[in-house]
Design an enzyme around this catalytic site. Structure first.
Site, PDB file in Angstrom:
ATOM      1  N   ARG A  68      35.748   4.173 -21.281  1.00 48.60           N
ATOM      2  CA  ARG A  68      35.968   4.475 -22.695  1.00 48.60           C
ATOM      3  C   ARG A  68      35.583   5.918 -23.007  1.00 48.60           C
ATOM      4  O   ARG A  68      36.252   6.596 -23.803  1.00 48.60           O
ATOM      5  CB  ARG A  68      35.149   3.501 -23.551  1.00 48.60           C
ATOM      6  N   HIS A  72      38.046   8.603 -24.821  1.00 53.81           N
ATOM      7  CA  HIS A  72      37.716   9.279 -26.081  1.00 53.81           C
ATOM      8  C   HIS A  72      37.635  10.788 -25.890  1.00 53.81           C
ATOM      9  O   HIS A  72      37.821  11.538 -26.852  1.00 53.81           O
ATOM     10  CB  HIS A  72      36.407   8.731 -26.647  1.00 53.81           C
ATOM     11  N   ASN A 100      32.854   7.144 -32.520  1.00 54.44           N
ATOM     12  CA  ASN A 100      32.156   7.628 -31.335  1.00 54.44           C
ATOM     13  C   ASN A 100      30.656   7.371 -31.254  1.00 54.44           C
ATOM     14  O   ASN A 100      30.098   7.429 -30.156  1.00 54.44           O
ATOM     15  CB  ASN A 100      32.438   9.118 -31.131  1.00 54.44           C
ATOM     16  N   HIS A 200      40.460  -3.380 -21.719  1.00 52.69           N
ATOM     17  CA  HIS A 200      39.730  -4.364 -22.513  1.00 52.69           C
ATOM     18  C   HIS A 200      39.546  -5.669 -21.740  1.00 52.69           C
ATOM     19  O   HIS A 200      39.044  -6.645 -22.297  1.00 52.69           O
ATOM     20  CB  HIS A 200      40.439  -4.611 -23.846  1.00 52.69           C
TER      21      HIS A 200
END
Length: 325
Positions: A68, A72, A100, A200
């Site tokens: 992740r 990001h 975040n 996920h």
């Protein structure tokens, strides 16, 4: 000789733009190379892998967190490790705004950077550490085991851009059309978006991000919703966690897609991938064929790792991933 059919100026512009885009992609691919550190820091990849395996052995969730973190980073002004920068007097930092603050794994990156600085001072970028850490995390959690080759040679930005976070990181409240649009802006097809969503299959989400789904939405398995309500009350418990994949929560496989077919997507945005829309068939394919998922996910990760990297003499190689040189 004049062309039989005059080419409209608009079409000419489009053709030139496409050629320029292809040229730029080719230039990025040429500047990035899997063997970038073969001579300058030959033990870089093995050092990163060892640290990742150790971190995941201590906490399986950390693998999902590191993947992740890479996502990001790349979705905000490209893969330049700007997400790792701490706030300054003039810049709040990307890590402190939008979604975040829930990012984690910074300490693992710090450990790797420290080890690499001891081995090869000023050589391996924080951006490359993020890319390799994401790959090694997916490999460590995957079943069956698989991998992909990571392009290397990214450099680090000297500044973060907190203002760019909002609007670039897709929130979990998006409907299918919003998801397709958000990923399309980064050059991804709907199929690539569904493949990347496979991350996920591991990791967890906080109650605040799925409360509305389990209390207000109807396209959710009733027993699944009931079980989640015991973790996520209608008020309070915002930070309580639930696995994104209820079947195999710490294994990167294709059960995430089967869960969607069974109306067991944890987030609203998850279930949107199988909700009577254009991506239903893609979800069905991945649920039945893990080989297709592996290939498509790996290719999409390579593509994501090529989002606007700093190369050549642009940017810097940070000595500390949290602070610009």
């Amino acid at each position: 000789m004049a062309p039989l059919f005059p080419v409209p100026s608009v079409l000419t512009t489009i053709i030139k733009s496409c050629l320029l885009f292809s040229l730029l992609v080719g230039m990025v691919s040429a500047q990035l190379s899997p063997t970038f550190y073969a001579k300058s820091c030959p033990n870089a990849l093995s050092t990163i892998k060892s640290a990742i395996d150790s971190a995941i052995s201590s906490e399986a969730r950390m693998g999902a967190s590191l993947i992740r973190l890479h996502f990001h980073d790349c979705f905000v002004n490209g893969c330049d490790a700007s997400v790792l920068l701490d706030k300054t007097a003039t810049e709040p930092g990307e890590k402190n705004v939008g979604p975040n603050p829930s990012l984690r794994g910074y300490e693992v990156i710090d450990t790797i950077k420290s080890q690499l600085e001891s081995l090869c001072p000023g050589v391996v970028s924080c951006a490359d550490i993020l890319a390799v850490a994401a790959r090694d995390s997916a490999v460590a959690l995957s079943a069956p085991s698989w991998s992909w080759t990571v392009d290397l040679g990214r450099r680090d930005s000297a500044t973060a851009s907190s203002a760019a976070v909002t609007g670039n990181i897709p929130p979990p409240t998006l409907d299918l059309s919003g998801l397709i649009s958000a990923f399309s802006k980064k050059g991804f097809t709907a199929k690539e978006m569904v493949a990347l969503s496979g991350i996920h299959s591991v990791g967890q989400a906080s109650c605040r991000n799925f409360r509305t789904r389990i209390y207000n939405e109807t396209n959710i398995d009733s027993s699944y919703a009931t079980s989640l309500k015991s973790v996520c009350p209608s008020t309070g418990g915002d930070n309580n966690l639930a696995p994104l994949d209820v079947t195999t929560p710490t294994t990167f496989d294709n059960n995430y897609y089967t869960n969607l077919i069974n109306k067991k997507g944890l987030l609203h945005s998850d279930q949107q991938l199988f909700s009577g829309g254009s991506t239903d068939s893609i979800v069905t394919t991945y649920s039945k064929n893990v080989g297709n998922l592996i290939t498509d996910f790996a290719n999409a990760m390579v593509k994501m790792g090529r989002l606007s990297p700093l190369t050549g003499t642009s940017g810097q190689i940070r000595k500390n991933c949290r602070i610009a040189n």
